[in-house]
Design a protein around this motif. Sequence first.
Motif, PDB file in Angstrom:
ATOM      1  N   MET A   1      27.101 -36.735 -40.524  1.00  0.00           N
ATOM      2  CA  MET A   1      28.081 -36.356 -39.481  1.00  0.00           C
ATOM      3  C   MET A   1      27.380 -35.834 -38.225  1.00  0.00           C
ATOM      4  N   TRP A  19      28.830 -34.845 -45.505  1.00  0.00           N
ATOM      5  CA  TRP A  19      29.953 -34.072 -46.049  1.00  0.00           C
ATOM      6  C   TRP A  19      30.943 -34.995 -46.693  1.00  0.00           C
ATOM      7  N   ARG A  20      31.681 -34.451 -47.635  1.00  0.00           N
ATOM      8  CA  ARG A  20      32.771 -35.206 -48.246  1.00  0.00           C
ATOM      9  C   ARG A  20      33.797 -35.499 -47.145  1.00  0.00           C
ATOM     10  N   THR A  21      34.272 -36.741 -47.074  1.00  0.00           N
ATOM     11  CA  THR A  21      35.328 -37.076 -46.115  1.00  0.00           C
ATOM     12  C   THR A  21      36.652 -36.597 -46.690  1.00  0.00           C
ATOM     13  N   PRO A  22      37.268 -35.601 -46.059  1.00  0.00           N
ATOM     14  CA  PRO A  22      38.481 -35.027 -46.661  1.00  0.00           C
ATOM     15  C   PRO A  22      39.717 -35.880 -46.409  1.00  0.00           C
ATOM     16  N   LEU A  24      43.389 -36.456 -45.157  1.00  0.00           N
ATOM     17  CA  LEU A  24      44.080 -35.734 -44.079  1.00  0.00           C
ATOM     18  C   LEU A  24      45.543 -35.447 -44.403  1.00  0.00           C
ATOM     19  N   LEU A  40      39.446 -25.756 -40.086  1.00  0.00           N
ATOM     20  CA  LEU A  40      39.078 -27.104 -40.529  1.00  0.00           C
ATOM     21  C   LEU A  40      37.558 -27.279 -40.579  1.00  0.00           C
ATOM     22  N   LEU A  41      37.152 -28.358 -41.216  1.00  0.00           N
ATOM     23  CA  LEU A  41      35.761 -28.741 -41.483  1.00  0.00           C
ATOM     24  C   LEU A  41      35.190 -27.867 -42.618  1.00  0.00           C
ATOM     25  N   HIS A  42      33.981 -28.212 -43.088  1.00  0.00           N
ATOM     26  CA  HIS A  42      33.469 -27.607 -44.320  1.00  0.00           C
ATOM     27  C   HIS A  42      33.321 -26.095 -44.228  1.00  0.00           C
ATOM     28  N   HIS A  56      32.905 -34.410 -34.699  1.00  0.00           N
ATOM     29  CA  HIS A  56      32.396 -35.558 -35.450  1.00  0.00           C
ATOM     30  C   HIS A  56      31.153 -36.117 -34.757  1.00  0.00           C
ATOM     31  N   ALA A  60      30.484 -41.112 -37.633  1.00  0.00           N
ATOM     32  CA  ALA A  60      31.818 -41.012 -37.041  1.00  0.00           C
ATOM     33  C   ALA A  60      31.774 -40.955 -35.515  1.00  0.00           C
ATOM     34  N   SER A  63      34.244 -43.326 -33.762  1.00  0.00           N
ATOM     35  CA  SER A  63      35.643 -42.868 -33.804  1.00  0.00           C
ATOM     36  C   SER A  63      35.875 -41.756 -32.794  1.00  0.00           C
ATOM     37  N   ILE A  82      48.835 -37.248 -36.938  1.00  0.00           N
ATOM     38  CA  ILE A  82      48.005 -36.610 -37.979  1.00  0.00           C
ATOM     39  C   ILE A  82      48.745 -35.392 -38.554  1.00  0.00           C
TER      40      ILE A  82
HETATM   41  C1  HEM Z   1      40.302 -41.552 -35.673  1.00  0.00           C
HETATM   42  C2  HEM Z   1      39.454 -41.301 -36.652  1.00  0.00           C
HETATM   43  C3  HEM Z   1      39.276 -39.955 -37.298  1.00  0.00           C
HETATM   44  C4  HEM Z   1      40.069 -38.850 -37.246  1.00  0.00           C
HETATM   45  C5  HEM Z   1      41.385 -38.654 -36.477  1.00  0.00           C
HETATM   46  C6  HEM Z   1      39.436 -37.841 -38.081  1.00  0.00           C
HETATM   47  C7  HEM Z   1      39.943 -36.566 -38.271  1.00  0.00           C
HETATM   48  C8  HEM Z   1      39.346 -35.601 -39.047  1.00  0.00           C
HETATM   49  C9  HEM Z   1      39.821 -34.259 -39.202  1.00  0.00           C
HETATM   50  C10 HEM Z   1      41.100 -33.690 -38.563  1.00  0.00           C
HETATM   51  C11 HEM Z   1      38.957 -33.621 -40.021  1.00  0.00           C
HETATM   52  C12 HEM Z   1      39.067 -32.177 -40.540  1.00  0.00           C
HETATM   53  C13 HEM Z   1      39.751 -32.228 -41.885  1.00  0.00           C
HETATM   54  C14 HEM Z   1      39.730 -30.913 -42.640  1.00  0.00           C
HETATM   55  O1  HEM Z   1      38.878 -30.035 -42.384  1.00  0.00           O
HETATM   56  O2  HEM Z   1      40.567 -30.759 -43.547  1.00  0.00           O
HETATM   57  C15 HEM Z   1      37.917 -34.547 -40.391  1.00  0.00           C
HETATM   58  C16 HEM Z   1      36.831 -34.252 -41.186  1.00  0.00           C
HETATM   59  C17 HEM Z   1      35.864 -35.166 -41.551  1.00  0.00           C
HETATM   60  N1  HEM Z   1      35.783 -36.475 -41.161  1.00  0.00           N
HETATM   61 FE1  HEM Z   1      36.997 -37.410 -39.868  1.00  0.00          FE
HETATM   62  N2  HEM Z   1      38.282 -38.351 -38.600  1.00  0.00           N
HETATM   63  C18 HEM Z   1      38.147 -39.640 -38.154  1.00  0.00           C
HETATM   64  C19 HEM Z   1      37.114 -40.519 -38.436  1.00  0.00           C
HETATM   65  C20 HEM Z   1      36.091 -40.268 -39.309  1.00  0.00           C
HETATM   66  C21 HEM Z   1      35.041 -41.213 -39.664  1.00  0.00           C
HETATM   67  C22 HEM Z   1      34.908 -42.636 -39.107  1.00  0.00           C
HETATM   68  C23 HEM Z   1      34.231 -40.582 -40.565  1.00  0.00           C
HETATM   69  C24 HEM Z   1      32.978 -41.051 -41.273  1.00  0.00           C
HETATM   70  C25 HEM Z   1      32.384 -42.214 -41.064  1.00  0.00           C
HETATM   71  C26 HEM Z   1      34.773 -39.256 -40.779  1.00  0.00           C
HETATM   72  C27 HEM Z   1      34.242 -38.331 -41.628  1.00  0.00           C
HETATM   73  C28 HEM Z   1      34.694 -37.041 -41.779  1.00  0.00           C
HETATM   74  C29 HEM Z   1      34.018 -36.044 -42.598  1.00  0.00           C
HETATM   75  C30 HEM Z   1      32.784 -36.268 -43.471  1.00  0.00           C
HETATM   76  C31 HEM Z   1      34.740 -34.859 -42.444  1.00  0.00           C
HETATM   77  C32 HEM Z   1      34.403 -33.500 -43.045  1.00  0.00           C
HETATM   78  C33 HEM Z   1      33.320 -32.837 -42.197  1.00  0.00           C
HETATM   79  C34 HEM Z   1      33.092 -31.372 -42.570  1.00  0.00           C
HETATM   80  O3  HEM Z   1      33.693 -30.880 -43.514  1.00  0.00           O
HETATM   81  O4  HEM Z   1      32.305 -30.704 -41.878  1.00  0.00           O
HETATM   82  N3  HEM Z   1      35.890 -39.096 -39.994  1.00  0.00           N
HETATM   83  N4  HEM Z   1      38.176 -35.741 -39.783  1.00  0.00           N
END
Ligand code: HEM
Length: 85
Positions: A1, A19-22, A24, A40-42, A56, A60, A63, A82
Amino acid sequence: MGPELDDGFTEGNVETSEWRTPPLWGIGLSANSQGGQMFLLHDGRASSIEEAIELHGGEADNSKAQYLSLTPKEKSQLIKFINSL
Ligand code: HEM
């Protein structure tokens, strides 16, 4: 990330920026169970969906770039969607 979310700690063979992709779903309700605020986030550092998206990087990056290129109206439609999950 990417470097922003890299905390330098690892588990097993996981990279320090991986990180684990959570899922939504239910995210719009999360403030209700967290004292009226989103964490939000880890490590809970993002207090809004917009902030989480802007942090991100890495795989990511594309995106995030696409989100940043949206008009204010499109961004607000996406955030509304969302929040409805
Ligand atoms: C339009 C596209 C995307 C949106 C709107 C989006 C939105 C979000 C949001 C709101 C979170 C926080 C969730 C939480 O903490 O419960 C999140 C976390 C995350 N997303 Fe995305 N995401 C998108 C694309 C992606 C892509 C393409 C990847 C990976 C290739 C990705 C990987 C992750 C990961 C690994 C986390 C957790 C990171 C952490 O905990 O620090 N996301 N995303």
